[in-house]
Write an enzyme that holds these catalytic residues in place. Structure first.
Site, PDB file in Angstrom:
ATOM      1  N   GLY A 114     -95.750  81.215  51.853  1.00 39.14           N
ATOM      2  CA  GLY A 114     -96.015  79.975  51.152  1.00 39.14           C
ATOM      3  C   GLY A 114     -97.013  79.089  51.857  1.00 39.14           C
ATOM      4  O   GLY A 114     -98.212  79.302  51.811  1.00 39.14           O
ATOM      5  N   GLY A 115     -96.499  78.047  52.535  1.00 40.28           N
ATOM      6  CA  GLY A 115     -97.383  77.044  53.101  1.00 40.28           C
ATOM      7  C   GLY A 115     -97.828  76.057  52.038  1.00 40.28           C
ATOM      8  O   GLY A 115     -97.447  76.142  50.867  1.00 40.28           O
ATOM      9  N   TRP A 116     -98.626  75.094  52.435  1.00 41.58           N
ATOM     10  CA  TRP A 116     -99.057  74.054  51.503  1.00 41.58           C
ATOM     11  C   TRP A 116     -99.784  74.638  50.296  1.00 41.58           C
ATOM     12  O   TRP A 116     -99.542  74.250  49.151  1.00 41.58           O
ATOM     13  CB  TRP A 116     -99.964  73.060  52.220  1.00 41.58           C
ATOM     14  CG  TRP A 116    -100.413  71.924  51.363  1.00 41.58           C
ATOM     15  CD1 TRP A 116    -101.655  71.743  50.810  1.00 41.58           C
ATOM     16  CD2 TRP A 116     -99.623  70.809  50.926  1.00 41.58           C
ATOM     17  NE1 TRP A 116    -101.690  70.583  50.068  1.00 41.58           N
ATOM     18  CE2 TRP A 116    -100.457  69.988  50.125  1.00 41.58           C
ATOM     19  CE3 TRP A 116     -98.302  70.423  51.138  1.00 41.58           C
ATOM     20  CZ2 TRP A 116    -100.010  68.802  49.532  1.00 41.58           C
ATOM     21  CZ3 TRP A 116     -97.846  69.244  50.558  1.00 41.58           C
ATOM     22  CH2 TRP A 116     -98.693  68.459  49.773  1.00 41.58           C
ATOM     23  N   ASP A 139     -89.940  83.974  57.226  1.00 39.41           N
ATOM     24  CA  ASP A 139     -89.903  82.522  57.287  1.00 39.41           C
ATOM     25  C   ASP A 139     -90.332  81.985  55.936  1.00 39.41           C
ATOM     26  O   ASP A 139     -91.382  82.373  55.417  1.00 39.41           O
ATOM     27  CB  ASP A 139     -90.857  82.032  58.380  1.00 39.41           C
ATOM     28  CG  ASP A 139     -90.983  80.521  58.427  1.00 39.41           C
ATOM     29  OD1 ASP A 139     -89.951  79.845  58.612  1.00 39.41           O
ATOM     30  OD2 ASP A 139     -92.110  80.015  58.284  1.00 39.41           O
ATOM     31  N   ASP A 175     -91.673  78.982  53.794  1.00 33.68           N
ATOM     32  CA  ASP A 175     -92.382  77.711  53.925  1.00 33.68           C
ATOM     33  C   ASP A 175     -92.696  77.183  52.525  1.00 33.68           C
ATOM     34  O   ASP A 175     -93.857  77.055  52.133  1.00 33.68           O
ATOM     35  CB  ASP A 175     -93.655  77.915  54.749  1.00 33.68           C
ATOM     36  CG  ASP A 175     -94.289  76.615  55.202  1.00 33.68           C
ATOM     37  OD1 ASP A 175     -93.832  75.550  54.756  1.00 33.68           O
ATOM     38  OD2 ASP A 175     -95.242  76.669  55.986  1.00 33.68           O
ATOM     39  N   GLU A 224     -93.131  74.400  50.150  1.00 23.75           N
ATOM     40  CA  GLU A 224     -93.446  72.972  50.239  1.00 23.75           C
ATOM     41  C   GLU A 224     -93.685  72.387  48.846  1.00 23.75           C
ATOM     42  O   GLU A 224     -94.790  72.392  48.368  1.00 23.75           O
ATOM     43  CB  GLU A 224     -94.663  72.763  51.131  1.00 23.75           C
ATOM     44  CG  GLU A 224     -94.485  73.295  52.546  1.00 23.75           C
ATOM     45  CD  GLU A 224     -95.648  72.985  53.470  1.00 23.75           C
ATOM     46  OE1 GLU A 224     -96.384  71.997  53.232  1.00 23.75           O
ATOM     47  OE2 GLU A 224     -95.830  73.731  54.447  1.00 23.75           O
ATOM     48  N   TYR A 269     -94.422  66.018  62.278  1.00 19.20           N
ATOM     49  CA  TYR A 269     -95.800  65.505  62.265  1.00 19.20           C
ATOM     50  C   TYR A 269     -96.205  65.178  60.835  1.00 19.20           C
ATOM     51  O   TYR A 269     -95.413  65.356  59.903  1.00 19.20           O
ATOM     52  CB  TYR A 269     -96.757  66.528  62.880  1.00 19.20           C
ATOM     53  CG  TYR A 269     -96.522  67.951  62.424  1.00 19.20           C
ATOM     54  CD1 TYR A 269     -97.043  68.426  61.231  1.00 19.20           C
ATOM     55  CD2 TYR A 269     -95.742  68.823  63.181  1.00 19.20           C
ATOM     56  CE1 TYR A 269     -96.815  69.730  60.802  1.00 19.20           C
ATOM     57  CE2 TYR A 269     -95.505  70.122  62.768  1.00 19.20           C
ATOM     58  CZ  TYR A 269     -96.045  70.573  61.580  1.00 19.20           C
ATOM     59  OH  TYR A 269     -95.805  71.855  61.154  1.00 19.20           O
ATOM     60  N   ASP A 270     -97.431  64.683  60.683  1.00 18.13           N
ATOM     61  CA  ASP A 270     -97.942  64.223  59.381  1.00 18.13           C
ATOM     62  C   ASP A 270     -97.113  63.066  58.829  1.00 18.13           C
ATOM     63  O   ASP A 270     -96.997  62.895  57.619  1.00 18.13           O
ATOM     64  CB  ASP A 270     -98.006  65.369  58.359  1.00 18.13           C
ATOM     65  CG  ASP A 270     -99.173  66.306  58.608  1.00 18.13           C
ATOM     66  OD1 ASP A 270    -100.078  65.934  59.388  1.00 18.13           O
ATOM     67  OD2 ASP A 270     -99.192  67.406  58.034  1.00 18.13           O
ATOM     68  N   TRP A 283     -97.408  73.983  65.415  1.00 14.84           N
ATOM     69  CA  TRP A 283     -98.448  74.201  64.401  1.00 14.84           C
ATOM     70  C   TRP A 283     -99.746  73.606  64.922  1.00 14.84           C
ATOM     71  O   TRP A 283     -99.865  72.413  65.104  1.00 14.84           O
ATOM     72  CB  TRP A 283     -98.105  73.536  63.062  1.00 14.84           C
ATOM     73  CG  TRP A 283     -99.234  73.752  62.099  1.00 14.84           C
ATOM     74  CD1 TRP A 283    -100.335  72.950  61.900  1.00 14.84           C
ATOM     75  CD2 TRP A 283     -99.416  74.883  61.240  1.00 14.84           C
ATOM     76  NE1 TRP A 283    -101.189  73.507  60.986  1.00 14.84           N
ATOM     77  CE2 TRP A 283    -100.650  74.688  60.557  1.00 14.84           C
ATOM     78  CE3 TRP A 283     -98.671  76.039  60.992  1.00 14.84           C
ATOM     79  CZ2 TRP A 283    -101.140  75.610  59.630  1.00 14.84           C
ATOM     80  CZ3 TRP A 283     -99.164  76.951  60.059  1.00 14.84           C
ATOM     81  CH2 TRP A 283    -100.381  76.728  59.389  1.00 14.84           C
TER      82      TRP A 283
END
Length: 439
Positions: free
Chosen positions: A140-142, A195, A197, A199, A275-276, A419
């Site tokens: 996945g990821g953003w 994993d 992810d 989002e 973070y972010d 990251w």
């Protein structure tokens, strides 16, 4: 570096102990089992010139417990797949590219037609050299969370999705469209787990993502399906396949997408977004990863590492299964006026940077003090920033990272996640700092 670490230990032990809650009862027994999880980015081999070999030569690989490979894609019909189409994937980087000798972990060049080339082949060589290192495929990821909701929607879709991911990444049945690398079983043994992810379940992420109200319960069901199929595979191969997830900082996003008390039944651990908290989507220079909300912060409530971790604990997450995310990049603004040495000042836009305006790797930020920037610290809040009178960068340097590792110990957490590894310098300074305190 030891002088810096020694001084930082003396300062941050007092600060972390004063502000953090006592460790959980079982934390001392868990202390020898901290995980140190670094994300390796598929695209880092290009502009950042960060091949897998650098994990070895920098010393990072020997100081990590896990590498998460970013990322695997999810198709609209809900399956794991590898595709070389624009925006859909980079099979060339993943496993087809013949890696030259100078970029190879063992110094031996790949040749066309081998079963496994590219990053995957190099991870195979890295694992042969570092026997205890685990590698997980991160899905996945953003950018590639668009269709997670489709994959998780029904019992049938979940079964198909999980089976496709296991077939591709764990059984290792890579496509072999042109007679080059790939083919049945070519990737077997490289990945030790998965994993997730996503989002974000039940909340907006990248524009265009499919979002449904039932994502929250379906995420739990998806984890249950992964755990069941991973355990079935592991029973045959006599191996425990790990299942982890990247989870958000915002309480509203947690509540919209995660049945916190249920999901840890299936996860080995979760890596928490540390973070972010702020960035150039706002026109105010601010901290992006502070341990605690700085005094005078204009936002109330505001984000911090401590408030994020506490939000997960309050909702029932076990401390030892929370792994704190640490940024190897900074966020920056320019045209900054007012504030306290720039902090909380008004900005005109993102600061110029190497690859993306407003975001810069630690390895580049650490050189700025020799170019007119001054380092400023708030030791109680646990953050640092760079300021030259106009441009402001919030970032984590070794002293801040050390504060965070002491916080991890004090709170009885499970370890640290980074990251991403290509943001560190050639000596893996940030990773060495984490290993120094969490070994």
């Amino acid at each position: 570096m030891r002088r810096l670490l020694g001084a930082a230990i003396a300062i941050t032990t007092v600060l972390a102990g004063a502000a953090a809650a006592p460790a959980a009862a079982g934390a001392s027994a868990h202390r020898d089992g901290f995980v140190r999880v670094g994300y390796f980015t598929q695209w880092g081999i290009y502009g950042r010139a960060f091949p897998v070999k650098k994990l070895d030569t920098s010393g990072a690989a020997s100081r990590l417990t896990h590498i998460n490979y970013a990322f695997g894609n999810v198709s609209e019909d809900g399956r794991c797949y590898v595709d070389g189409g624009p925006g859909e994937g980079d099979a060339w980087a993943d496993y087809q590219r013949p890696v030259p000798a100078e970029e190879s972990v063992d110094g031996v060049a790949d040749t066309w037609g081998e079963p496994l080339n590219g990053n995957f082949g190099q991870l195979q060589k890295l694992k042969a050299k570092h026997k205890n290192l685990k590698v997980l495929i991160s899905l996945g990821g953003w950018s590639w969370s668009t269709y997670f909701s489709n994959a998780a929607l029904t019992d049938a879709s979940r079964k198909r999705f999980v089976a496709s991911c296991i077939d591709l990444y764990l059984k290792g049945n890579l496509p072999n469209p042109d007679g080059g690398a790939g083919g049945p079983g070519s990737l077997a043994g490289v990945f030790d787990g998965i994993d997730l992810d996503w989002e974000w379940p039940g909340s907006n992420g990248e524009p265009g993502n499919v979002v449904r109200p039932e994502d929250k319960r379906n995420f739990t069901k998806l984890l249950a399906e992964f755990r069941a199929q991973l355990d079935a595979l592991g029973k045959k191969s006599r191996k425990h396949y790990e299942l982890t997830a990247f989870v958000p900082a915002a309480p509203a996003t947690i509540d919209a997408g995660f049945e916190v008390k249920k999901i840890f039944k299936y996860l080995d651990f979760a890596t928490v977004q540390g973070y972010d908290f702020h960035g150039t989507w706002e026109l105010r220079a601010n901290q992006q990863s502070a341990l605690r909300v700085p005094a005078g912060a204009p936002d109330n409530p505001d984000f911090s590492v401590d408030s994020t971790i506490q939000a997960w604990i309050d909702r029932g997450a076990p401390r030892k299964e929370l792994v704190l995310g640490v940024p190897y990049f900074g966020r920056g603004w320019t045209g900054v006026t007012g504030g306290r040495n720039g902090l909380f000042g008004s900005a005109t836009g993102p600061a110029p940077a190497t690859f993306e305006a407003g975001s810069e790797d630690y390895k580049n930020l650490k050189t700025l003090p020799s170019g007119g920037f001054t380092v400023h610290r708030d030791l109680r809040a646990g953050h640092a920033w760079l300021w030259d009178g106009t441009t402001f960068w919030t970032y984590d340097d070794p002293a801040v990272v050390l504060q965070k590792t002491l916080y991890i110990r004090t709170r009885g957490l499970g370890g640290a996640m980074m990251w991403s590894l290509d943001g560190d310098d050639d000596n893996a300074t940030l990773t060495r700092t984490i290993h120094f305190a969490l070994r």
